[in-house]
Design a protein around this motif. Structure first.
Motif, PDB file in Angstrom:
ATOM      1  N   LEU A 344       8.537  35.526 -12.137  1.00  0.00           N
ATOM      2  CA  LEU A 344       9.154  36.843 -12.062  1.00  0.00           C
ATOM      3  C   LEU A 344      10.647  36.661 -12.250  1.00  0.00           C
ATOM      4  CD1 LEU A 344       8.321  39.880 -11.410  1.00  0.00           C
ATOM      5  CD2 LEU A 344       9.504  39.476  -9.235  1.00  0.00           C
ATOM      6  N   ARG A 345      11.237  37.468 -13.141  1.00  0.00           N
ATOM      7  CA  ARG A 345      12.679  37.395 -13.412  1.00  0.00           C
ATOM      8  C   ARG A 345      13.342  38.651 -12.857  1.00  0.00           C
ATOM      9  NH1 ARG A 345      13.599  36.717 -19.406  1.00  0.00           N
ATOM     10  NH2 ARG A 345      13.111  38.942 -19.456  1.00  0.00           N
ATOM     11  N   ILE A 346      14.352  38.440 -12.014  1.00  0.00           N
ATOM     12  CA  ILE A 346      15.138  39.528 -11.448  1.00  0.00           C
ATOM     13  C   ILE A 346      16.565  39.362 -11.956  1.00  0.00           C
ATOM     14  CG2 ILE A 346      15.852  40.685  -9.322  1.00  0.00           C
ATOM     15  CD1 ILE A 346      13.543  39.218  -7.904  1.00  0.00           C
ATOM     16  N   SER A 347      17.070  40.388 -12.630  1.00  0.00           N
ATOM     17  CA  SER A 347      18.373  40.291 -13.290  1.00  0.00           C
ATOM     18  C   SER A 347      19.379  41.225 -12.633  1.00  0.00           C
ATOM     19  CB  SER A 347      18.249  40.644 -14.777  1.00  0.00           C
ATOM     20  OG  SER A 347      17.286  39.828 -15.416  1.00  0.00           O
ATOM     21  N   VAL A 348      20.564  40.702 -12.356  1.00  0.00           N
ATOM     22  CA  VAL A 348      21.640  41.531 -11.807  1.00  0.00           C
ATOM     23  C   VAL A 348      22.783  41.591 -12.812  1.00  0.00           C
ATOM     24  CG1 VAL A 348      21.089  41.206  -9.376  1.00  0.00           C
ATOM     25  CG2 VAL A 348      22.514  39.516 -10.522  1.00  0.00           C
ATOM     26  N   HIS A 349      23.316  42.812 -12.983  1.00  0.00           N
ATOM     27  CA  HIS A 349      24.414  43.024 -13.936  1.00  0.00           C
ATOM     28  C   HIS A 349      25.489  43.871 -13.257  1.00  0.00           C
ATOM     29  CE1 HIS A 349      26.497  42.892 -17.622  1.00  0.00           C
ATOM     30  NE2 HIS A 349      25.547  43.253 -18.477  1.00  0.00           N
ATOM     31  N   ALA A 350      26.416  44.362 -14.051  1.00  0.00           N
ATOM     32  CA  ALA A 350      27.583  45.065 -13.512  1.00  0.00           C
ATOM     33  C   ALA A 350      27.226  46.376 -12.830  1.00  0.00           C
ATOM     34  CB  ALA A 350      28.594  45.320 -14.633  1.00  0.00           C
ATOM     35  N   TYR A 351      26.080  46.966 -13.132  1.00  0.00           N
ATOM     36  CA  TYR A 351      25.698  48.240 -12.545  1.00  0.00           C
ATOM     37  C   TYR A 351      24.827  48.071 -11.302  1.00  0.00           C
ATOM     38  CZ  TYR A 351      21.748  47.120 -15.534  1.00  0.00           C
ATOM     39  OH  TYR A 351      20.722  46.461 -16.156  1.00  0.00           O
ATOM     40  N   ASN A 352      24.593  46.822 -10.879  1.00  0.00           N
ATOM     41  CA  ASN A 352      23.809  46.575  -9.673  1.00  0.00           C
ATOM     42  C   ASN A 352      24.719  46.365  -8.464  1.00  0.00           C
ATOM     43  OD1 ASN A 352      21.778  44.886 -11.914  1.00  0.00           O
ATOM     44  ND2 ASN A 352      20.977  46.545 -10.641  1.00  0.00           N
ATOM     45  N   ASP A 353      24.153  46.551  -7.276  1.00  0.00           N
ATOM     46  CA  ASP A 353      24.920  46.398  -6.040  1.00  0.00           C
ATOM     47  C   ASP A 353      24.034  45.779  -4.959  1.00  0.00           C
ATOM     48  OD1 ASP A 353      23.237  48.473  -5.258  1.00  0.00           O
ATOM     49  OD2 ASP A 353      24.785  50.015  -5.420  1.00  0.00           O
ATOM     50  N   GLN A 354      24.605  45.636  -3.747  1.00  0.00           N
ATOM     51  CA  GLN A 354      23.874  45.018  -2.647  1.00  0.00           C
ATOM     52  C   GLN A 354      22.626  45.817  -2.274  1.00  0.00           C
ATOM     53  OE1 GLN A 354      27.325  44.634   0.038  1.00  0.00           O
ATOM     54  NE2 GLN A 354      26.683  42.512   0.349  1.00  0.00           N
TER      55      GLN A 354
END
Length: 369
Positions: A344-354
């Motif tokens: 499973l791949r979980i991706s965080v970018h500039a529009y994600n937060d805590q």
């Protein structure tokens, strides 16, 4: 760790937790206007074509800034694989030559060499090949070392400076796929012979346009084997078109018209990335990634992504059977991730937060117990 790009700036993600950029990024609301601008330019004749050229030039300039290169080193092809084909057919091969590539690499990087008659040395005893394993496979007949800057499978980030040293020892080309790096972490094209990238993931662009960066200092004599009208110096006398001169510029790789509607979309997305700055985006995703990875570690999953800051980017991955089933269950909870390939791949970018990170961790805690 609040968002660097407000979620309201995108279409359709205010009510979902979007952690799937490694597969498909969400759509910036401003891209509706960008695509409309293309449609208007397309309908006004020759001045519209001039505006298309100008938009493509702005996109190249923005990409050059991200790659530590120049705009005249960047061709806009249909996809990243087209760039890999330009490399595979552009090398003058000799009997006994080889290419070194990680066994866990994306299929394009593994299979583009088939049919050429070159030995493909697949390396890596684990999903994250080490630089020692790569170095051990390289010899005097290695023509190219082919790597993803950031792995689609594990999220591991390659050390381009160290790979450059390995390549230089054997005079091999360093060919880098930056599809999971460009737009989220710095990519130093000056260390590479060639960089390719798709644009529909971390660059916040869409399908139909891919990046081919050819380092003019390291590989000035790379030539395309596929020739079209845009590859050659124009000759308006149709009676003399029994010969041609190839353009000296990077345009020679753009055999025909690129997908301008995709380029308008991309150029607008690149402005958004530039307005924040790649260093800020990198710091943001590394902090979020550390929190996410730490939470996954406490859940006891089989993590594939390294802990060290310099060895990861925006993808955090863990191995699990039936990953597609888990992705589906998360999606039913309005949490978007990416399954397949036994992880499973979980991706965080500039529009994600805590809040996004905590929400997926809470959901996984329930689903995995």
């Amino acid at each position: 760790m609040s968002t660097l790009i407000p979620k309201r700036d995108f279409i359709g993600i205010e009510d979902v937790t979007h952690l799937a950029t490694g597969g498909e990024s969400p759509v910036l609301a401003t891209n509706v206007a960008a695509v409309t601008r293309f449609l208007m330019d397309k309908g006004i004749g020759m001045p519209g074509r001039d505006r298309m050229y100008a938009t493509a030039d702005r996109a190249r300039n923005s990409l050059a800034h991200l790659l530590n290169g120049t705009a005249d080193e960047i061709a806009l092809l249909w996809n990243a694989t087209a760039g890999l084909h330009a490399v595979a057919t552009g090398i003058v091969w000799r009997a006994g030559d080889n290419v070194v590539v990680g066994a866990s690499e994306f299929p394009s990087l593994l299979h583009v060499w088939q049919g050429i008659g070159v030995e493909v040395r697949r390396v890596g005893s684990t999903p994250c090949p080490t630089t020692d394993e790569i170095a051990a496979a390289v010899d005097s007949r290695t023509r190219a070392i082919v790597v993803s800057h950031v792995s689609y499978l594990t999220g591991a980030r390659s050390d381009l400076a160290l790979l450059r040293e390995i390549a230089d020892r054997s005079c091999a080309r360093l060919v880098v796929d930056a599809s999971h790096a460009l737009g989220v972490v710095p990519v130093d094209g000056s260390l590479c012979d060639v960089v390719v990238s798709c644009c529909y993931k971390w660059l916040l662009g869409t399908h139909g346009v891919g990046v081919l960066f050819v380092n003019s200092k390291r590989w000035p004599d790379l030539e395309p084997k596929a020739i079209g009208w845009n590859s050659v110096i124009p000759n308006e006398d149709w009676r003399r078109r029994d010969w041609f001169d190839l353009k000296a510029s990077i345009e020679k790789f753009e055999a025909g018209n690129p997908s301008y509607i995709s380029i308008y979309y991309l150029e607008n997305a690149l402005k958004t990335i530039a307005s924040i700055g790649i260093s800020r985006i990198e710091a943001h995703v590394l902090d979020l990634g550390a929190e996410l990875r730490g939470g996954l570690l406490r859940l006891g999953v089989d993590l594939l992504t390294p802990k060290e800051i310099g060895k990861r980017a925006g993808n955090i991955c863990f191995a699990i059977d039936r990953s597609e089933e888990l992705e589906s269950k998360l999606r039913q909870l309005r949490i978007l991730t990416w399954g397949g390939d036994g992880r499973l791949r979980i991706s965080v970018h500039a529009y994600n937060d805590q809040h996004d990170v905590q929400r997926v961790l809470d959901a996984l805690r329930s689903l995995l117990t």
